[in-house]
Motif scaffolding. Structure first.
Motif, PDB file in Angstrom:
ATOM      1  N   GLN A   5       0.845  -1.190   0.000  1.00 20.47           N
ATOM      2  CA  GLN A   5       0.000   0.000   0.000  1.00 20.47           C
ATOM      3  C   GLN A   5       0.879   1.238   0.000  1.00 20.47           C
ATOM      4  O   GLN A   5       2.063   1.169   0.314  1.00 20.47           O
ATOM      5  N   GLU A   6       0.276   2.377  -0.318  1.00 22.84           N
ATOM      6  CA  GLU A   6       1.029   3.619  -0.242  1.00 22.84           C
ATOM      7  C   GLU A   6       1.270   3.942   1.234  1.00 22.84           C
ATOM      8  O   GLU A   6       0.550   3.459   2.119  1.00 22.84           O
ATOM      9  N   SER A  35       1.231   5.521   4.882  1.00 26.32           N
ATOM     10  CA  SER A  35       0.084   6.029   5.628  1.00 26.32           C
ATOM     11  C   SER A  35       0.518   6.498   7.014  1.00 26.32           C
ATOM     12  O   SER A  35       1.167   5.753   7.752  1.00 26.32           O
ATOM     13  N   GLN A  38       3.566  12.365   3.653  1.00 22.78           N
ATOM     14  CA  GLN A  38       3.050  13.162   2.530  1.00 22.78           C
ATOM     15  C   GLN A  38       4.142  13.393   1.492  1.00 22.78           C
ATOM     16  O   GLN A  38       3.875  13.344   0.287  1.00 22.78           O
ATOM     17  N   LYS A  41       4.502  10.398  -0.705  1.00 22.17           N
ATOM     18  CA  LYS A  41       3.417  10.362  -1.688  1.00 22.17           C
ATOM     19  C   LYS A  41       3.658  11.384  -2.796  1.00 22.17           C
ATOM     20  O   LYS A  41       3.461  11.097  -3.979  1.00 22.17           O
ATOM     21  N   ASP A  42       4.096  12.586  -2.420  1.00 17.43           N
ATOM     22  CA  ASP A  42       4.350  13.647  -3.400  1.00 17.43           C
ATOM     23  C   ASP A  42       5.455  13.257  -4.380  1.00 17.43           C
ATOM     24  O   ASP A  42       5.382  13.607  -5.570  1.00 17.43           O
ATOM     25  N   ASN A  73       4.523  11.847  -7.683  1.00 23.17           N
ATOM     26  CA  ASN A  73       3.831  12.720  -8.624  1.00 23.17           C
ATOM     27  C   ASN A  73       4.850  13.324  -9.598  1.00 23.17           C
ATOM     28  O   ASN A  73       5.786  14.005  -9.166  1.00 23.17           O
ATOM     29  N   SER A 132       8.522   6.219  -6.303  1.00 19.73           N
ATOM     30  CA  SER A 132       7.272   5.667  -5.781  1.00 19.73           C
ATOM     31  C   SER A 132       7.620   4.754  -4.621  1.00 19.73           C
ATOM     32  O   SER A 132       8.571   3.983  -4.705  1.00 19.73           O
ATOM     33  N   THR A 133       6.849   4.846  -3.541  1.00 25.54           N
ATOM     34  CA  THR A 133       7.104   4.040  -2.348  1.00 25.54           C
ATOM     35  C   THR A 133       5.869   3.215  -2.023  1.00 25.54           C
ATOM     36  O   THR A 133       4.749   3.728  -2.065  1.00 25.54           O
ATOM     37  N   SER A 189      11.105   1.165  -2.482  1.00 21.18           N
ATOM     38  CA  SER A 189      11.083   2.435  -3.207  1.00 21.18           C
ATOM     39  C   SER A 189      11.621   2.218  -4.607  1.00 21.18           C
ATOM     40  O   SER A 189      12.663   1.587  -4.785  1.00 21.18           O
TER      41      SER A 189
END
Length: 190
Positions: free
Chosen positions: A8-9, A11, A56, A59-60, A63, A76-77, A91
């Protein structure tokens, strides 16, 4: 209750579990978790607010419109989670944008909490990152590990890693502070 293992991403809800995992690493940064970003920003991951900022940022970084700090690349993690317990991270760097990544770091880094090892979780994490790499259109990825890390070498080989070679410590250590020789693998993505 059946074990629910998933990728999952990151959290912020997993703060307590992440900190328990961190204690298992005995003061060493968790492989694949990108904890170094917290240090760069001056965040204390034991602080729930700072932990949330770090999550955060992770997650950023996935992008493509987000600009990482100079010297870093988009990534991406994914976290390995079982029954709401953090067990590890992987990662995927979207490019080999600096000398460290080209020589030592590679595209993918992963780590599993010591108490959860030998359960196939590293392979699950690596497979998830390879799927993300395919989705990004990367034709192949570089993955490295210490020559002495037989478990990681086997994990990479089980995911179709082809050994390019082993870089002696005296070639990479002085440049990047690496301890021990480095195995370099490539995985071609189809």
């Amino acid at each position: 209750m059946m074990n629910q293992i998933r990728l999952q991403e990151p959290s912020a809800d997993l703060h307590d579990s992440f900190m328990q995992c961190t204690a298992e690493w005995n003061g060493v940064d968790q492989d694949g978790a990108s904890m170094f970003f917290a240090e760069k920003y001056g965040w204390d991951l034991a602080n729930p607010r700072d932990f949330g900022l770090w999550v955060q940022l992770l997650k950023d970084l996935a992008n493509p419109d987000f600009a990482p700090l100079p010297g870093f690349v988009s990534q991406s993690t994914l976290w390995v989670v079982e029954n709401e317990q953090y067990l590890g991270a992987v990662s995927l760097r979207h490019e080999l944008g600096n000398d460290y990544l080209k020589e030592v770091g590679g595209h993918i880094g992963y780590g599993i909490r010591p108490s959860a090892r030998r359960r196939g979780l590293a392979k699950l994490a690596l497979a998830g990152a390879l799927e993300q790499a395919r989705d990004l259109g990367l034709p192949r990825v570089l993955i490295t590990c210490n020559d002495s890390n037989i478990g990681s070498a086997r994990t990479i080989e089980s995911c179709a890693g082809v050994l390019e070679g082993i870089r002696p410590h005296n070639e990479v250590g002085p440049l990047f502070g690496v301890q021990g020789d480095v195995r370099r693998y490539w995985i071609t993505l189809k």
